[in-house]
Design a protein around this motif. Structure first.
Motif, PDB file in Angstrom:
ATOM      1  N   TYR A 370       0.851  -1.194   0.000  1.00 46.20           N
ATOM      2  CA  TYR A 370       0.000   0.000   0.000  1.00 46.20           C
ATOM      3  C   TYR A 370       0.887   1.244   0.000  1.00 46.20           C
ATOM      4  CZ  TYR A 370      -2.993   3.511   2.390  1.00 46.20           C
ATOM      5  OH  TYR A 370      -3.669   4.635   2.746  1.00 46.20           O
ATOM      6  N   HIS A 371       0.813   2.040  -1.064  1.00 48.63           N
ATOM      7  CA  HIS A 371       1.663   3.224  -1.180  1.00 48.63           C
ATOM      8  C   HIS A 371       0.804   4.446  -1.440  1.00 48.63           C
ATOM      9  CE1 HIS A 371       4.980   0.434  -1.329  1.00 48.63           C
ATOM     10  NE2 HIS A 371       4.399  -0.195  -2.338  1.00 48.63           N
ATOM     11  N   PRO A 372       0.220   5.012  -0.390  1.00 53.10           N
ATOM     12  CA  PRO A 372      -0.695   6.132  -0.614  1.00 53.10           C
ATOM     13  C   PRO A 372       0.069   7.376  -1.059  1.00 53.10           C
ATOM     14  CG  PRO A 372      -0.266   5.887   1.732  1.00 53.10           C
ATOM     15  CD  PRO A 372       0.422   4.739   1.051  1.00 53.10           C
ATOM     16  N   GLU A 373      -0.587   8.184  -1.863  1.00 54.20           N
ATOM     17  CA  GLU A 373       0.007   9.455  -2.271  1.00 54.20           C
ATOM     18  C   GLU A 373      -0.274  10.481  -1.175  1.00 54.20           C
ATOM     19  OE1 GLU A 373      -0.534  12.927  -5.650  1.00 54.20           O
ATOM     20  OE2 GLU A 373      -1.993  11.316  -5.474  1.00 54.20           O
ATOM     21  N   ILE A 374       0.773  10.814  -0.393  1.00 53.20           N
ATOM     22  CA  ILE A 374       0.621  11.825   0.655  1.00 53.20           C
ATOM     23  C   ILE A 374       0.854  13.174  -0.006  1.00 53.20           C
ATOM     24  CG2 ILE A 374       1.406  12.603   2.933  1.00 53.20           C
ATOM     25  CD1 ILE A 374       0.381   9.735   3.072  1.00 53.20           C
ATOM     26  N   LYS A 375      -0.206  13.972  -0.096  1.00 53.21           N
ATOM     27  CA  LYS A 375      -0.059  15.266  -0.768  1.00 53.21           C
ATOM     28  C   LYS A 375       0.704  16.226   0.131  1.00 53.21           C
ATOM     29  CE  LYS A 375      -3.316  14.727  -4.314  1.00 53.21           C
ATOM     30  NZ  LYS A 375      -4.764  14.593  -4.147  1.00 53.21           N
ATOM     31  N   ALA A 376       1.767  16.805  -0.429  1.00 52.15           N
ATOM     32  CA  ALA A 376       2.642  17.689   0.341  1.00 52.15           C
ATOM     33  C   ALA A 376       1.897  18.942   0.772  1.00 52.15           C
ATOM     34  CB  ALA A 376       3.858  18.058  -0.490  1.00 52.15           C
ATOM     35  N   LEU A 377       2.258  19.453   1.921  1.00 52.93           N
ATOM     36  CA  LEU A 377       1.726  20.729   2.384  1.00 52.93           C
ATOM     37  C   LEU A 377       2.496  21.846   1.716  1.00 52.93           C
ATOM     38  CD1 LEU A 377       1.801  19.864   6.145  1.00 52.93           C
ATOM     39  CD2 LEU A 377      -0.184  19.837   4.646  1.00 52.93           C
ATOM     40  N   LYS A 378       1.873  22.998   1.611  1.00 52.47           N
ATOM     41  CA  LYS A 378       2.631  24.173   1.178  1.00 52.47           C
ATOM     42  C   LYS A 378       3.658  24.471   2.260  1.00 52.47           C
ATOM     43  CE  LYS A 378       0.587  27.670  -0.915  1.00 52.47           C
ATOM     44  NZ  LYS A 378       0.633  27.446  -2.374  1.00 52.47           N
ATOM     45  N   LYS A 379       4.903  24.678   1.879  1.00 54.30           N
ATOM     46  CA  LYS A 379       5.943  24.900   2.885  1.00 54.30           C
ATOM     47  C   LYS A 379       5.746  26.245   3.574  1.00 54.30           C
ATOM     48  CE  LYS A 379       8.244  21.162   3.141  1.00 54.30           C
ATOM     49  NZ  LYS A 379       8.067  20.357   4.349  1.00 54.30           N
ATOM     50  N   GLU A 380       5.429  27.251   2.768  1.00 53.34           N
ATOM     51  CA  GLU A 380       5.220  28.564   3.365  1.00 53.34           C
ATOM     52  C   GLU A 380       3.786  28.979   3.163  1.00 53.34           C
ATOM     53  OE1 GLU A 380       7.934  32.024   2.910  1.00 53.34           O
ATOM     54  OE2 GLU A 380       9.170  30.516   1.908  1.00 53.34           O
ATOM     55  N   ILE A 381       3.167  29.396   4.231  1.00 51.90           N
ATOM     56  CA  ILE A 381       1.803  29.878   4.122  1.00 51.90           C
ATOM     57  C   ILE A 381       1.860  31.406   4.039  1.00 51.90           C
ATOM     58  CG2 ILE A 381      -0.423  30.039   5.291  1.00 51.90           C
ATOM     59  CD1 ILE A 381       0.480  27.201   6.506  1.00 51.90           C
ATOM     60  N   VAL A 382       1.571  31.911   2.837  1.00 52.52           N
ATOM     61  CA  VAL A 382       1.655  33.355   2.595  1.00 52.52           C
ATOM     62  C   VAL A 382       0.388  34.002   3.157  1.00 52.52           C
ATOM     63  CG1 VAL A 382       1.967  35.089   0.779  1.00 52.52           C
ATOM     64  CG2 VAL A 382       2.769  32.740   0.421  1.00 52.52           C
ATOM     65  N   PRO A 383       0.506  35.036   3.976  1.00 49.23           N
ATOM     66  CA  PRO A 383      -0.721  35.697   4.415  1.00 49.23           C
ATOM     67  C   PRO A 383      -1.405  36.344   3.218  1.00 49.23           C
ATOM     68  CG  PRO A 383       1.233  36.747   5.377  1.00 49.23           C
ATOM     69  CD  PRO A 383       1.715  35.679   4.454  1.00 49.23           C
ATOM     70  N   PRO A 384      -2.687  36.081   3.008  1.00 45.32           N
ATOM     71  CA  PRO A 384      -3.357  36.611   1.823  1.00 45.32           C
ATOM     72  C   PRO A 384      -3.547  38.117   1.943  1.00 45.32           C
ATOM     73  CG  PRO A 384      -4.908  35.465   3.244  1.00 45.32           C
ATOM     74  CD  PRO A 384      -3.568  35.308   3.868  1.00 45.32           C
ATOM     75  N   PRO A 385      -3.730  38.793   0.812  1.00 44.64           N
ATOM     76  CA  PRO A 385      -3.921  40.240   0.834  1.00 44.64           C
ATOM     77  C   PRO A 385      -5.257  40.584   1.493  1.00 44.64           C
ATOM     78  CG  PRO A 385      -4.412  39.372  -1.336  1.00 44.64           C
ATOM     79  CD  PRO A 385      -3.903  38.227  -0.531  1.00 44.64           C
ATOM     80  N   THR A 386      -5.374  41.821   1.987  1.00 44.80           N
ATOM     81  CA  THR A 386      -6.626  42.202   2.629  1.00 44.80           C
ATOM     82  C   THR A 386      -7.711  42.467   1.584  1.00 44.80           C
ATOM     83  OG1 THR A 386      -5.792  44.440   2.689  1.00 44.80           O
ATOM     84  CG2 THR A 386      -5.603  43.165   4.706  1.00 44.80           C
ATOM     85  N   ASP A 387      -7.335  42.837   0.380  1.00 46.68           N
ATOM     86  CA  ASP A 387      -8.309  42.995  -0.698  1.00 46.68           C
ATOM     87  C   ASP A 387      -7.757  42.293  -1.917  1.00 46.68           C
ATOM     88  OD1 ASP A 387     -10.362  45.003   0.343  1.00 46.68           O
ATOM     89  OD2 ASP A 387      -8.426  45.916   0.849  1.00 46.68           O
ATOM     90  N   GLY A 388      -8.631  41.773  -2.700  1.00 51.16           N
ATOM     91  CA  GLY A 388      -8.129  41.126  -3.892  1.00 51.16           C
ATOM     92  C   GLY A 388      -9.205  40.301  -4.539  1.00 51.16           C
ATOM     93  N   LYS A 389      -8.758  39.358  -5.332  1.00 51.88           N
ATOM     94  CA  LYS A 389      -9.710  38.534  -6.037  1.00 51.88           C
ATOM     95  C   LYS A 389      -9.204  37.103  -6.068  1.00 51.88           C
ATOM     96  CE  LYS A 389      -7.452  40.075 -10.192  1.00 51.88           C
ATOM     97  NZ  LYS A 389      -7.474  40.915 -11.384  1.00 51.88           N
ATOM     98  N   GLY A 390     -10.052  36.221  -6.508  1.00 50.91           N
ATOM     99  CA  GLY A 390      -9.655  34.827  -6.580  1.00 50.91           C
ATOM    100  C   GLY A 390     -10.775  34.026  -7.209  1.00 50.91           C
TER     101      GLY A 390
END
Lengths: 469, 469
Positions: A370-390
């Motif tokens: 059994y070799h599950p694909e462990i999805k990597a975490l983002k190494k750096e969590i960037v604080p999101p902008p206070t205004d923006g879009k997505g």
């Protein structure tokens, strides 16, 4: 809890033990007692015996089993009572919901996110990633509920001993779009207990695996599977020297119907995105080749949060011993697996129990298939902008809000241009049909919370024009 | 907690561990977070690593150490981070007092009994049983406070790094008669951490003992010693194959100054009732033959309830390694003992740590020379009558009452004619000088609570006359 303890001690033929391990998630807020391990030892007439409380959120029942297992495996203790429970039904639902929500990361909880709301965000993503229509998702989830209610109807210890139909499912109220009442495990009072011993018995603990994941759901690389289940499963299989096809049946943490489907994928029973196909084929029915939740699961047996993980083991022991009773007893039950989820999939434990008379040998250096694909975490969590879009990665409309939040409440995860996910709410949308996953949204900070809004074609044209200039 | 974890990992030369064991007493109510083990794993950058929370009331720091020890001793885990802490100072004192009081049995807590109030009931009994005047008791307790504040003044990690004088002690306000502010450990934010490993290191865990006692204080056969300490000590000495005279120094749970004196008696260092004589002789000073609380103890180092038990071990490790620093480093420090109290003496843990290079052999069937008198519990607890009379076994006037209770509050334990103890209050007495232990009182039920009143000579004469007729 005293009743469950008495039954377990009687079953083990013991009046005394060397120690007591107590599993309870939040007795402080549900009941208003602290120092609960002592209170229980005294209540059980076992005053003097060492008593320790263990907690891993909603996987507490499995967490306390693991701690007690190590205590016995160390050779320092011979017989240990493991006792888990929770008292939840006496409070108003909004208060219970608020207390349960405290397992959620503060940064997401403050938006009013509840466990069903986060599970709904997962369900929406599952639907999107595997191309399932709303109707199709409902039909899949309904089958989990119908199956587990049927199994529970045969279990004298189940909270709900009644069958339900697909029609009942679709008539049940929406808790957090697209999840209905029958998608969610109930609020329950309950307890479970086992005695662990270093002496030979009919059942042995073959494997235990335990892993965590990010506290915040939005910090995960994937929302449609749980790294913590996969890592815990890998450890448990490795310790047991077993692979997914060796498991005869499993108790899977169906706090939400979809979590059973995802669980069976994460445990390596089925290909990711195809757990529902196995469900449709009847693979996981009591009479199927891989029965899942013969006890009725959390859905029907009930979900006293601290007790559920241990209640799974109790069901497995009964099945392995052939004591599950007429109708529910499985034909082939020599190896059973329990998977328990703590929080929103971030403190998960997998335990494998086996009949002691099952003959097999252990090999030095054994490796699992059994070799599950462990999805990597983002190494750096960037604080999101206070205004923006997505873009709207996933969303839900929550109807059963916690204390202090107006219903309904629209919550979404927004994929910001930098790639990170941002939790946001919108007090104006009340109809989930107004939103669709993938659509462009604007993101504004209001009173310390992100609020998202759909960007109209006109707004997007303006923005394009501005950029062009 | 992250800071303590980082220091411990650095000290151990590790960046990764196999598991995290978190000790925290009541993060649910102090901070409002649940699923705390997961949150900490993620905060520490150890996302994925299994994380389990362990709790045994105010001995949690020792309880989590014990659970982690078994996990390593089992052979299933090699390196484990043990991390304990509590955040307490941000709430109003009356609320903190209310939360801390939840460790007390509900039947006693509902009278408004707090930890200092119950400790005061113990102090009064100690005074009575060993014939100490109020002034003499004060002088003994003051010496504990002065000693521990001196030790703490040398400890860079202590909450209070200032010496106090006997005069300061006697000027400090009364918290619960006869205990003053300087008798009580403070409200503290703090954390402690160690790394346990199966690899050889400079320190080894020689002995661990753990025992409980009745949830309610009034169900005990003795109020002036703790069965739970004595049973835990016996187990720890037996596992370590050591006796009280083999211990070079100890950290003793001085949540209240008197508990240090009682602790040194229960651990077998001194004869019951004579711990204070050793204190007066200077035996327990830093330079004495058996230093007690070289760290400054809970009194001066501080008492973040979940962390204290583990902070004791950290001090012992530093002393054993010779790293405690100028002034505080003990000359003879090869075997150290930590005693931690959970609740009002009902979930106690004794741990013995030893230098690994200390040469000694273990003997099959070794028996300790320490034979504590474990006072038997009453087998049957008779419910007391709703009206009646008895004698005032012990009493206190509580000034620092919990949320919802008027100050001052007079509480007593009444010895009923059947021999059982009854908790009772009296809203009228505000001056402790009006009461004396052993005096006859009447007992009435008012609004669900027992209220006691002194019986005057005239009332007693009437009652005698009535009986005679």
């Amino acid at each position: 809890m005293a009743g469950a303890a008495a039954l377990a001690l009687k079953d083990a033929g013991r009046e005394e033990v060397d120690a007591i391990y107590i599993g309870v998630m939040n007795v402080e807020e549900f009941v208003g007692d602290s120092n609960f391990a002592t209170l229980l030892a005294d209540t059980l007439g076992l005053t003097g015996i060492p008593s320790t409380r263990v907690e891993t959120a909603s996987s507490t029942g499995a967490g306390v089993f693991e701690a007690a297992f190590y205590a016995v495996a160390s050779g320092h203790l011979k017989n240990v009572l493991v006792l888990a429970g929770e008292k939840m039904t006496h409070l108003p639902t909004a208060k219970t919901t608020r207390i349960l929500s405290e397992v959620i990361d503060r940064s997401e909880r403050r938006y009013g996110a509840t466990m069903p709301a986060l599970a709904a965000l997962v369900a929406q993503r599952y639907r999107r990633e595997y191309g399932l229509s709303l109707q199709k998702l409902g039909e899949i989830l309904a089958q989990v509920a119908v199956k587990n209610h049927y199994n529970g109807s045969l279990n004298p210890y189940a909270q709900f001993r009644k069958e339900i139909t697909l029609e009942d499912y679709f008539k049940s109220q929406m808790v957090s779009y697209p999840l209905r009442l029958y998608d969610c495990a109930p609020i329950t009072d309950g307890a479970s207990a086992v005695v662990l011993t270093s002496e030979p018995t009919r059942i042995r603990v073959s494997g235990i695996g335990h892993a965590t994941d990010t506290s915040a759901v939005r910090h995960r690389a994937s929302l449609t599977s749980f790294n913590s289940t996969k890592e815990a499963a890998l450890k448990a299989y490795t310790m047991a020297q077993l692979n997914p096809p060796d498991i005869h049946f499993a108790e899977v943490h169906d706090a939400f119907t979809l979590f059973e489907v995802i669980g069976t994928e994460d445990l390596g029973f089925f290909t990711p995105g195809e757990g529902w196909k196995a469900l449709e084929k009847g693979t996981t029915l009591l009479k199927g080749p891989l029965p899942i939740n013969p006890s009725g699961g959390l859905k029907s047996r009930g979900h006293p949060v601290g007790a559920s993980g241990l209640a799974q083991m109790v069901e497995i022991v009964w099945q392995l011993r052939g004591e599950a009773g007429q109708g529910r007893q499985l034909e082939k039950a020599e190896v059973g697996l329990a998977q328990s989820i703590g929080g929103l999939g971030n403190n998960n434990i997998v335990t494998i129990l086996e009949r002691s008379d099952r003959k097999r040998t252990l090999t030095e250096g054994w490796k699992p298939d059994y070799h599950p694909e462990i999805k990597a975490l983002k190494k750096e969590i960037v604080p999101p902008p206070t205004d923006g879009k997505g873009s709207l990665e996933t969303f839900t409309v929550l109807y059963a809000t916690p204390e202090g939040f107006r219903s309904p409440l629209t919550l979404g995860l927004i994929r910001a241009p930098g790639g990170e996910l941002v939790m946001a709410c919108n007090p104006d949308y009340r109809n989930p049909m107004e939103l669709r996953m993938g659509q462009k949204v604007s993101l504004n900070m209001r009173e310390g919370l992100y609020v998202f809004e759909k960007r109209s074609a006109w707004e997007r044209l303006k923005s394009w024009w501005k950029k062009k200039k």
